[in-house]
Structure formats: C-alpha cells, structure tokens
Design a protein around this motif. Structure first.
Motif, PDB file in Angstrom:
ATOM      1  N   ILE A 147      39.278  48.152  32.785  1.00 23.09           N
ATOM      2  CA  ILE A 147      39.961  47.073  33.517  1.00 23.09           C
ATOM      3  C   ILE A 147      39.157  46.845  34.793  1.00 23.09           C
ATOM      4  N   SER A 148      38.637  45.626  34.966  1.00 24.59           N
ATOM      5  CA  SER A 148      37.656  45.442  36.042  1.00 24.59           C
ATOM      6  C   SER A 148      38.115  44.410  37.070  1.00 24.59           C
ATOM      7  N   PRO A 149      37.525  44.457  38.278  1.00 24.92           N
ATOM      8  CA  PRO A 149      37.916  43.573  39.370  1.00 24.92           C
ATOM      9  C   PRO A 149      37.053  42.305  39.395  1.00 24.92           C
ATOM     10  N   LEU A 173      37.640  45.563  26.920  1.00 21.95           N
ATOM     11  CA  LEU A 173      37.437  45.213  28.329  1.00 21.95           C
ATOM     12  C   LEU A 173      38.480  44.186  28.746  1.00 21.95           C
ATOM     13  N   LYS A 174      39.202  44.482  29.837  1.00 22.12           N
ATOM     14  CA  LYS A 174      40.126  43.503  30.423  1.00 22.12           C
ATOM     15  C   LYS A 174      39.502  43.099  31.767  1.00 22.12           C
ATOM     16  N   PRO A 175      38.777  41.961  31.771  1.00 19.92           N
ATOM     17  CA  PRO A 175      38.108  41.555  33.004  1.00 19.92           C
ATOM     18  C   PRO A 175      39.080  40.903  33.981  1.00 19.92           C
ATOM     19  N   SER A 176      38.601  40.643  35.185  1.00 22.04           N
ATOM     20  CA  SER A 176      39.427  39.915  36.149  1.00 22.04           C
ATOM     21  C   SER A 176      39.655  38.500  35.647  1.00 22.04           C
ATOM     22  N   GLU A 177      40.856  38.013  35.857  1.00 24.45           N
ATOM     23  CA  GLU A 177      41.180  36.647  35.439  1.00 24.45           C
ATOM     24  C   GLU A 177      40.512  35.602  36.349  1.00 24.45           C
ATOM     25  N   LYS A 178      39.934  36.062  37.475  1.00 20.59           N
ATOM     26  CA  LYS A 178      39.326  35.096  38.407  1.00 20.59           C
ATOM     27  C   LYS A 178      37.938  34.663  37.952  1.00 20.59           C
ATOM     28  N   GLY A 226      39.638  48.451  41.013  1.00 16.92           N
ATOM     29  CA  GLY A 226      40.339  47.349  41.688  1.00 16.92           C
ATOM     30  C   GLY A 226      40.915  47.849  42.995  1.00 16.92           C
ATOM     31  N   SER A 227      41.973  47.185  43.461  1.00 22.81           N
ATOM     32  CA  SER A 227      42.546  47.555  44.754  1.00 22.81           C
ATOM     33  C   SER A 227      43.338  48.860  44.629  1.00 22.81           C
ATOM     34  N   THR A 228      43.550  49.528  45.742  1.00 16.56           N
ATOM     35  CA  THR A 228      44.200  50.842  45.705  1.00 16.56           C
ATOM     36  C   THR A 228      45.629  50.810  45.142  1.00 16.56           C
ATOM     37  N   LEU A 248      39.363  53.649  40.124  1.00 20.56           N
ATOM     38  CA  LEU A 248      38.634  53.497  41.392  1.00 20.56           C
ATOM     39  C   LEU A 248      39.333  52.429  42.222  1.00 20.56           C
ATOM     40  N   GLY A 249      39.616  52.739  43.473  1.00 16.58           N
ATOM     41  CA  GLY A 249      40.396  51.838  44.315  1.00 16.58           C
ATOM     42  C   GLY A 249      39.591  51.213  45.437  1.00 16.58           C
ATOM     43  N   GLY A 250      40.301  50.830  46.477  1.00 15.93           N
ATOM     44  CA  GLY A 250      39.710  50.070  47.582  1.00 15.93           C
ATOM     45  C   GLY A 250      38.890  50.929  48.532  1.00 15.93           C
ATOM     46  N   GLU A 381      43.438  47.553  57.534  1.00 16.92           N
ATOM     47  CA  GLU A 381      43.501  46.909  56.212  1.00 16.92           C
ATOM     48  C   GLU A 381      42.118  46.781  55.596  1.00 16.92           C
ATOM     49  N   GLU A 382      42.063  46.873  54.251  1.00 16.71           N
ATOM     50  CA  GLU A 382      40.815  46.530  53.570  1.00 16.71           C
ATOM     51  C   GLU A 382      40.769  45.002  53.510  1.00 16.71           C
ATOM     52  N   ILE A 383      39.929  44.377  54.308  1.00 14.28           N
ATOM     53  CA  ILE A 383      39.982  42.910  54.396  1.00 14.28           C
ATOM     54  C   ILE A 383      39.284  42.254  53.205  1.00 14.28           C
TER      55      ILE A 383
HETATM   56  P1  NAD Z   1      42.884  43.846  41.842  1.00 14.88           P
HETATM   57  O1  NAD Z   1      43.446  45.200  42.034  1.00 14.88           O
HETATM   58  O2  NAD Z   1      43.671  42.670  42.271  1.00 14.88           O
HETATM   59  O3  NAD Z   1      42.563  43.604  40.276  1.00 14.88           O
HETATM   60  C1  NAD Z   1      41.852  44.543  39.507  1.00 14.88           C
HETATM   61  C2  NAD Z   1      42.285  44.408  38.053  1.00 14.88           C
HETATM   62  O4  NAD Z   1      43.677  44.708  37.958  1.00 14.88           O
HETATM   63  C3  NAD Z   1      42.106  43.005  37.494  1.00 14.88           C
HETATM   64  O5  NAD Z   1      41.620  43.085  36.173  1.00 14.88           O
HETATM   65  C4  NAD Z   1      43.510  42.415  37.560  1.00 14.88           C
HETATM   66  O6  NAD Z   1      43.751  41.458  36.555  1.00 14.88           O
HETATM   67  C5  NAD Z   1      44.380  43.621  37.372  1.00 14.88           C
HETATM   68  N1  NAD Z   1      45.680  43.499  38.057  1.00 14.88           N
HETATM   69  C6  NAD Z   1      45.955  42.750  39.153  1.00 14.88           C
HETATM   70  N2  NAD Z   1      47.243  42.886  39.497  1.00 14.88           N
HETATM   71  C7  NAD Z   1      47.790  43.748  38.611  1.00 14.88           C
HETATM   72  C8  NAD Z   1      49.101  44.291  38.450  1.00 14.88           C
HETATM   73  N3  NAD Z   1      50.102  43.990  39.281  1.00 14.88           N
HETATM   74  N4  NAD Z   1      49.319  45.156  37.429  1.00 14.88           N
HETATM   75  C9  NAD Z   1      48.320  45.486  36.603  1.00 14.88           C
HETATM   76  N5  NAD Z   1      47.060  44.989  36.710  1.00 14.88           N
HETATM   77  C10 NAD Z   1      46.789  44.141  37.694  1.00 14.88           C
HETATM   78  O7  NAD Z   1      41.435  43.862  42.525  1.00 14.88           O
HETATM   79  P2  NAD Z   1      40.437  42.632  42.765  1.00 14.88           P
HETATM   80  O8  NAD Z   1      40.998  41.782  43.850  1.00 14.88           O
HETATM   81  O9  NAD Z   1      40.071  42.000  41.472  1.00 14.88           O
HETATM   82  O10 NAD Z   1      39.155  43.407  43.284  1.00 14.88           O
HETATM   83  C11 NAD Z   1      38.957  43.783  44.610  1.00 14.88           C
HETATM   84  C12 NAD Z   1      39.383  45.209  44.842  1.00 14.88           C
HETATM   85  O11 NAD Z   1      38.645  46.075  43.977  1.00 14.88           O
HETATM   86  C13 NAD Z   1      39.091  45.693  46.254  1.00 14.88           C
HETATM   87  O12 NAD Z   1      40.162  46.464  46.691  1.00 14.88           O
HETATM   88  C14 NAD Z   1      37.831  46.538  46.073  1.00 14.88           C
HETATM   89  O13 NAD Z   1      37.638  47.534  47.053  1.00 14.88           O
HETATM   90  C15 NAD Z   1      38.088  47.142  44.739  1.00 14.88           C
HETATM   91  N6  NAD Z   1      36.845  47.609  44.137  1.00 14.88           N
HETATM   92  C16 NAD Z   1      36.619  48.945  44.163  1.00 14.88           C
HETATM   93  C17 NAD Z   1      35.449  49.433  43.628  1.00 14.88           C
HETATM   94  C18 NAD Z   1      35.169  50.897  43.645  1.00 14.88           C
HETATM   95  O14 NAD Z   1      34.175  51.296  43.078  1.00 14.88           O
HETATM   96  N7  NAD Z   1      35.985  51.734  44.250  1.00 14.88           N
HETATM   97  C19 NAD Z   1      34.498  48.554  43.065  1.00 14.88           C
HETATM   98  C20 NAD Z   1      34.782  47.192  43.061  1.00 14.88           C
HETATM   99  C21 NAD Z   1      35.965  46.728  43.604  1.00 14.88           C
END
Ligand code: NAD
Length: 500
Positions: A147-149, A173-178, A226-228, A248-250, A381-383
């Motif tokens: 699941i990717s960001p 793979l579940k990519p970001s919808e953006k 994705g985010s934390t 992996l989070g923020g 905050e992680e901006i």
């Molecule tokens: P996000 O957490 O919004 O989304 C990540 C994934 O989770 C996406 O595929 C999204 O569709 C899914 N998702 C979103 N909301 C969800 C929910 N409520 N329930 C289940 N799944 C959900 O993150 P983003 O905005 O796409 O990416 C930016 C974030 O990713 C930042 O916090 C950044 O620090 C982090 N990031 C971390 C690393 C790392 O290596 N630690 C690498 C890249 C990005």
C-alpha cells in the motif's frame, strides 16, 4: 471525457463494478485529467483472487526463471523510464528531473532483486549428530500486499515488489488514489517482461480497498508506506489479522549545522533537501538546527538561495513544482499562517510566489521560517510541503535533545568538519537513517530503508537483506541418511533426542 484508470488482474486491466471513482488531477493546471476506479468488495476479491491463483506456480518457478523476468523488467524500465517520469509529473506535479531520479532509485532495487539467489541461499551443517545433517532454506510467503503513498508513485512500490516477486511471492499493489497511473504502466511493463499473469496485480481505491486487502486471509504480509496515523492503523489491523507487517510512517527530519561546518555547502544542501519535490518527501529536511553563533549567517545564505528558486510547471524546467492537490496546498499554507501568528519570522514567503504555470495550479512557493520554537505547530506537525523552519540552539547537546524528543525518527543530517563530532552524533541520535554532510540519506538498495519511533511500525525495514527476510520465511530440515553399506543401529529411545 477523461480516462478511467483501472485495476489490473490476471494480466489485464479491468474496470471493476463498484461504481465508485475518484478524480485525478494535474497539479500544475488544476484540471481533472482522469478518474480512478475505487474498488469495492467484489473488485478486491477478483484482484486478490488473481494473485492467489498464481501463487503456487510462481513459488515453484525456478529462481533462475524468476530473476530472468526481473532482469527483463529492469532492461525495459531503463529504456523507457522517461515515459514513467512524464506520467509521474503529470499526476504528482514534481519536476521531470526529480521524477526521473525517483524512477532511477526504484530501478536500483530492481537491480538488487536480480541478485536475490545469493540471499535466498540457506545454510548446511554436515554430521551434526552421527549420520544426521541439517540445512535451512527460505521460501516465499504467498500473496503479499503493498500500500503506497502519493509522493513516490513508482519508487516506493519498487522498494518492495521487485524483492517480493524475485523471492517467489505474488503481489497486490494498492497505489495512492492521487497518482495511480504509474501502477498500471508498471503492470504493463511486467507483462512485456514475461511475468506470468496474476503475479503482479493492482487494486485501485481508498480505505475500502485497503481494508479489503489487510483483512483478506490469502494475503500473508503487508508493506505499507504513508502518514503515521494510517501506518499505525494498518499495522494494528493487519497484525491482529495474523499478518506479517511493516508500516512506514511520517517524518520530521532535522539537519544540524555545527559552527565548524562549511556554511555554503550546508545552505546549498538545506535548500535542495528542503524544497526538492516541494517538500513532499519523507526524507525532506524540514527543520534546520543552527548551533551556536552561525544562525544569522546560515539563515542569510539559505534565504538568498531560496529566493533564486523558480516554482512552476514541472515540464518547463522549473526547480520546484506545485503541491499534489488543492486541499494539500491549502493545508500547507495554513501551517504557514499558524507559524506567522505564533511569532516565527517569515524570511521568505511562499504565499507570494509567481509561478511559471497555469493560474489554477496548486502553487505554494518555498517558505523559510526563522526563530521557530519547538512548541509551534510548524515544528510539531509533519507539514509535507515546501516549508523550512530554522530552530536556533546554543549547543550540540541541545540539538540532540531536540531530535531525540521528536516523536518521529526517519532521517537526520549533521553538517560538520569534525569527524569526532560526527561519530558521536551517530551514536547519540535515535533516528533510523543518518547523513553526515549528506542531507537526504536514502540508503542504497542493498542496505535497508526505515525509520525509528513513529516513522516505522514493525521490525523489518524495506529492501536490502531485511526486505528479503520480510518476504520469505525460514525452514530448517534435519535429515538422516545412512551409509547403505552399514546397517543402521536403531532401537527405541524415548528420551529427548541428543546429538551423539
Ligand atoms: P496517506 O497515509 O494519506 O496514504 C497512504 C496510503 O494509505 C494510500 O494508498 C491511501 O489510499 C491509503 N489511505 C489513506 N487514508 C486511509 C484510511 N483512512 N484507511 C486506510 N488507508 C488509507 O499518505 P500520503 O498522503 O499518500 O503520503 C504522504 C505520507 O507518507 C507522509 O506522511 C510521508 O511522510 C509518508 N511517507 C513515508 C515514507 C517513509 O519511508 N517513512 C515514504 C514516503 C511517504
């Protein structure tokens, strides 16, 4: 009429039947350029079913045949990476050179995976007991989910899927919808490389798709980035479903500049690492920690360089592109407002940017704050935008205390001319990836990528040896083969077996 970005299962696109879709935009124009399918339960079942059906045959395919396909994928990617970079720029907004950089760093993991036979080797011990030998092996898990960001639509999936596939797993793979188009482009490349249908699959969508993946009993492991808050959620729910998970989070990455550092080098690197990809990198520098008397000089040098940056459409040779969506742009701008009201000094104001791009693009120029305090929201905050905050401290110890008190622990950098100080810093900081006079210390593919604290849940980092370990599980075989010329001395023995 916009294009529909579909799922991918059984080696082909399919539209899905949920009836739900999401807008995909070009951040440099603000225009909707596509619709991405959002999976419902039936769509998820079809995509995961494709991966399940292919799992056994792929796991039994020889290591040689598997790595040859990965090698062909590498060759095709290398030949056609400009196409992928253009897709990334069109949906993410990052400038083309940056998108190409992302693809190249992902390609390094594909290259690493071509050498996986070496890391799949087990051990062998002869004659551990009389007539008894032991060997170990590592085998694939089955179906794994990624699941990717939005911020690295090609590189982050490539942190995982080359290793997972080379190790003999099938992938959903579940990519970001953006910015979902890169995933389908990569699926087509796999097909061209000769990967059997069903080994690589794409499930598009939002929370519903994620939940279907992490709840499905056929899915044995989840790699999330994705985010934390979402990382924590995915970690807890996947673990309680009995899955192996790395989430992996923020991040909030500090760059400490000691008084003996080369300030011109430090200023160049702070600006590049702070504003590259509009600050939408998990390894971006967002806090510059000036130690001792250098604060004024350092801020002046960083400000001069920041003012030279050209913000604009990523296809026009700009230094920095737009933010990914209007909502994200407005959220980042709101942090700038909060920082100003809290009393931080706005040295360069990105809200006044004159972009080289369409009026409706999601523009926010690079913003530099000085005299930021740890209690302000621009610090806490992680901006995830082009905002660099300078925090001034008097001593090295204060700088380390600041970093170690932060809930994130992804990346950190130290700029100094003193090797002893650098060595001490490596010992002292509670952060997973450290740069010494290097601002974005993303490890090479053959090392592992991952942070500490709220930047990673789980105990395996991505790629490198840890990645191979994550996508395989061990078996140990103890066997007895007697010399045919010697009749075995058997007999009953109910005591716990001991080596003789
Ligand atoms: P996000 O957490 O919004 O989304 C990540 C994934 O989770 C996406 O595929 C999204 O569709 C899914 N998702 C979103 N909301 C969800 C929910 N409520 N329930 C289940 N799944 C959900 O993150 P983003 O905005 O796409 O990416 C930016 C974030 O990713 C930042 O916090 C950044 O620090 C982090 N990031 C971390 C690393 C790392 O290596 N630690 C690498 C890249 C990005």
């Amino acid at each position: 009429m916009t294009t529909l970005i579909t799922h991918w299962a059984d080696g082909a696109r399919f539209e899905g039947s949920s009836g739900r879709t999401g807008d995909v935009t070009n951040p440099a124009t603000g225009q909707v350029t596509g619709q991405v399918a959002f999976a419902g339960a039936e769509d998820a079942q079809r995509v995961i079913g494709s991966a399940s059906a292919a799992a056994r045959a792929w796991a039994r395919t020889s290591v040689a045949a598997r790595t040859q396909v990965v090698f062909r994928f590498r060759e095709l990617l290398n030949e056609r990476k400009e196409e992928l970079a253009a897709l990334i720029t069109a949906e993410h907004g990052k400038v083309l050179s940056d998108a190409l950089g992302e693809v190249s760093r992902g390609q390094e993991v594909v290259e690493f995976a071509c050498g996986i036979p070496h890391l799949l080797k087990g051990g062998y011990s002869e004659q551990v007991s009389t007539g008894v030998d032991v060997h170990s092996k590592r085998q694939p898990l089955g179906v794994v989910g990624i699941i990717s960001p939005f911020n690295f639509p090609a590189m982050v999936p490539m942190w995982f899927f080359p290793v997972a596939i080379a190790a003999g797993n099938t992938v959903v793979l579940k990519p970001s919808e953006k910015d979902p188009s890169a995933s389908i482009w990569m699926a087509e490349l796999w097909k061209e490389a000769g990967l059997p249908d069903g080994v690589f699959n794409v499930l598009q969508g939002d929370k519903e798709a994620v939940d279907a993946l992490i709840d499905h009993p056929d899915v044995k492991a989840i790699s999330f980035v994705g985010s934390t808050p979402i990382a924590r959620y995915v970690y807890e729910r996947s673990s309680s479903n009995g899955k192996r998970v790395q989430a992996l989070g923020g991040a909030k990455n500090h760059m400490v500049v000691l008084p003996d550092a080369d300030l011109d080098l430090a200023a160049d690197q702070a600006v590049s690492a702070g504003y590259g990809s509009a600050g939408e990198r998990c390894m971006a520098i967002s806090v510059l920690v000036a130690v001792g008397p250098i604060g004024d000089d350092l801020v002046a040098k960083v400000a001069d360089r920041t003012r030279t940056l050209r913000t604009g459409d990523g296809t026009r040779g700009s230094d920095m592109g737009p933010l990914v969506t209007k909502a994200h742009r407005d959220k980042v701008a709101s942090y700038v407002e909060e920082g100003e009201s809290a009393g931080a000094k706005v040295v360069v104001d990105g809200r006044e940017v004159q972009p080289d791009g369409e009026q409706d693009g999601f523009w926010l120029g690079p913003t530099l704050f000085d005299h930021v305090k740890p209690e302000m929201s621009v610090y806490t905050e992680e901006i995830f935008g082009p905002v660099l905050s300078v925090v001034r401290v008097d001593t090295y110890d204060e700088a380390v205390e600041l970093i170690n008190s932060n809930p994130y622990g992804n990346g950190v950098a130290l700029f100094t001319a003193n090797g002893g100080a650098a060595r001490k810093f490596e010992l002292d900081v509670e952060v997973g990836m450290i740069g010494i006079n290097v601002p974005i210390p993303v490890p090479m593919a053959y090392y592992s990528f991952g942070g500490w604290k709220n930047s990673l849940f789980g105990d395996s980092h991505a790629h490198g040896v840890e990645g191979v370990h994550f996508f395989t599980r061990g078996k140990v075989v103890t066997s007895r083969w007697s010399d045919p010329a010697v009749k075995p001395t058997g007999g009953l023995e109910l005591a716990f077996p001991q080596n003789k």
